[in-house]
Design a protein around this motif. Structure first.
Motif, PDB file in Angstrom:
ATOM      1  N   ASP A  76      48.294  36.132  43.946  1.00 15.62           N
ATOM      2  CA  ASP A  76      48.987  35.342  44.959  1.00 15.62           C
ATOM      3  C   ASP A  76      49.327  33.965  44.412  1.00 15.62           C
ATOM      4  N   ARG A 110      44.193  37.507  52.905  1.00 15.45           N
ATOM      5  CA  ARG A 110      43.826  36.353  52.086  1.00 15.45           C
ATOM      6  C   ARG A 110      42.956  35.415  52.924  1.00 15.45           C
ATOM      7  N   SER A 122      40.124  37.910  47.260  1.00 16.87           N
ATOM      8  CA  SER A 122      41.322  37.285  47.848  1.00 16.87           C
ATOM      9  C   SER A 122      40.954  36.025  48.617  1.00 16.87           C
TER      10      SER A 122
END
Length: 514
Positions: free
Chosen positions: A25, A225, A262
């Motif tokens: 990410d 996330r 995450s």
């Protein structure tokens, strides 16, 4: 570019690390720090160990809360009522598809001064009161406490207020009442305790990192996330004899765990703008003029050294480090706003990425760059060459699984239960909780028996945790449920209710878990 995803259809696993694909990410901001959400895959460059990778997956995922105009029916009417006849009921348990943001507010009471703790407490309370949104799943966690009455992810603001009220200065931590030890505070003739103080600081730093790791390991089971906001002012990496390997190793393991879970770590130093000059609390008696002149530089070096660990954790997980601001509430709002969206980029790694012939996985550096001038990108530093399948949980014994569920700050959902503890007192039993436990009958496994009977066995473990985090007065009982066909359908449809009495031997705040 694929359409932006909402939490309901976003991938449950943001970061994916295996032999077929690596997903990472990234957050992009402009020169003013505002998020940029309209980029395409061709605007990015993705590198692993300095080698450019072909981007095979690309998406922008929005996790921002719904606009205020889309509140649930009746919410606006409730806000317009000036005086409610009764307290509003607590919010229901959020389902995974309803969670927009998962936020752990980690208060490093082992590394905060007495003065800083008040700022942290006020900032958290202001955010919960004014900025927490529907779909936010939040917990308040102290590094110096065990399970305690604080560690519970919830959407209920009342529980968060209670948790914040119990955040207090820890006199056993590695920071004193104020940010700096006043000059001349040493007692003449007292022994030099520098070595012991540094050893103690190292042990407490590892304890802080271990507490964060505990939270992150639990966050791995939640979708999407996640954000871990760390309030601390003392997490050094370097001491008088150089970098401490024990602390460095723990940080590297924590960063890898955060990347696989995450989780993004945001760190906030609540000391605000520091006065590094001499103050009224300092005594310069016996000091030479050149020594006095060096005090501001020494204190500046002390501040930078104390922030090394916080800077590294934020940088290597793609988060932000906030410092030199007296607006701690504003800093908290800024870091949580940073979680409202991110780009997800994927690529197929070389086979050598997961080559462990040497027996030790290699750390692979990842770099994400943006071709558009004037934009800034933040992402993760890299990962160890171990596939996620190697990190999969191993089968556990029944006892270990129950113990882990009891200690976890997360609520399990395999068997849906509702708990209503009612405080009671009697001359014979003293103080106790008369607890009503509702169990969803659809989640229980019944076995068929002769003559139309159905049987299920339920083991109920009840435990209260005191304010210090120590388990208090556990009870463990096994119940056998036997019902006929007509009652079986009713039990499956309406569920079961059990009454459990649980003794309380000492006064004080408790968290009860079943």
């Amino acid at each position: 570019m694929a359409a932006a995803q909402t939490p309901a259809d976003a991938p449950e696993t943001v970061i994916r690390i295996n032999v077929n694909v690596v997903q990472v990410d990234a957050v992009v901001t402009d020169a003013h720090g505002k998020p940029v959400t309209n980029l395409k895959a061709q605007d990015f460059v993705l590198l692993q160990d300095g080698k450019r990778q072909a981007i095979t997956y690309f998406n922008y995922i929005s996790t921002a809360p719904a606009p205020a105009g889309t509140a649930a029916p009746g919410a606006a009417a409730a806000r317009n009522v000036k005086q409610a006849a009764a307290p509003l009921p607590p919010p229901g348990m959020l389902k995974p598809a309803q969670i927009h943001r998962t936020i752990a507010l980690v208060v490093d009471d082992l590394g905060l001064s007495f003065a800083s703790m008040a700022y942290v407490r006020n900032a958290m309370k202001n955010w919960v009161n004014k900025d927490m949104q529907p779909g936010d799943l939040v917990a308040v966690i102290r590094t110096g406490a065990g399970m305690g009455a604080l560690q519970q992810f919830t959407a209920d603001k009342r529980l968060l207020y209670a948790a914040i009220d119990h955040v207090k200065y820890n006199a056993l931590g590695r920071v004193g009442v104020s940010s700096f030890e006043p000059l001349g505070s040493d007692v003449p003739g007292s022994p030099d305790t520098t070595g012991f103080d540094e050893w103690r600081s190292q042990i407490f730093s590892v304890g802080t990192l271990g507490a964060i790791r505990y939270v992150i390991d639990g966050l791995r089971e939640l979708p999407g996330r996640k954000a871990v906001v760390l309030f601390s002012q003392n997490l050094p990496l370097f001491y008088s004899d150089g970098p401490n390997q024990m602390v460095m190793d723990e940080i590297q393991r924590l960063v890898d765990a955060a990347n696989r879970a995450s989780a993004v770590i945001y760190s906030i130093d609540p000391r605000g703008l520091q006065t590094l000059q001499l103050s009224a609390a300092d005594s310069t008696r016996g000091m030479r003029p050149d020594q006095i002149a060096q005090v501001p530089m020494q204190r500046a070096a002390e501040v930078f050294n104390s922030q090394d660990g916080m800077v590294l954790l934020a940088h290597d997980t793609g988060g932000l480090f906030m410092q030199n601001t007296n607006d701690i509430s504003g800093a908290l709002r800024k870091v949580i706003a940073d979680t409202n969206g991110y780009y997800l980029l994927g690529y197929h790694p070389d086979a050598s990425t997961f080559d462990t012939k040497t027996g030790q996985a290699k750390f692979h550096r990842i770099a994400v760059r943006v071709k558009v001038p004037g934009l800034h990108v933040r992402s993760r530093s890299g990962f160890f060459g171990n596939s996620d399948s190697e990190h999969a949980p191993v089968p556990r014994t029944r006892e270990a699984e129950i113990a882990e569920a009891m200690d976890s700050p997360f609520g399990a959902s395999a068997i849906h239960v509702r708990l209503t503890p009612l405080f009671s007192q009697s001359a014979k039993l003293g103080s106790y909780l008369s607890t009503l436990l509702y169990i969803d009958g659809k989640d229980l496994q019944f076995t068929n028996e002769p003559d139309g009977w159905h049987k299920a066995e339920i083991e109920v473990v009840v435990m209260t945790f005191g304010e210090s985090g120590v388990p208090v007065d556990p009870t463990d009982r096994t119940y056998t449920v036997r019902v006929r066909a007509d009652a079986f359908d009713q039990a499956r449809e309406k569920g079961l209710v059990y009454a459990v009495s649980h003794a309380l031997k000492k006064p004080g705040p408790y968290q009860m878990r079943v």
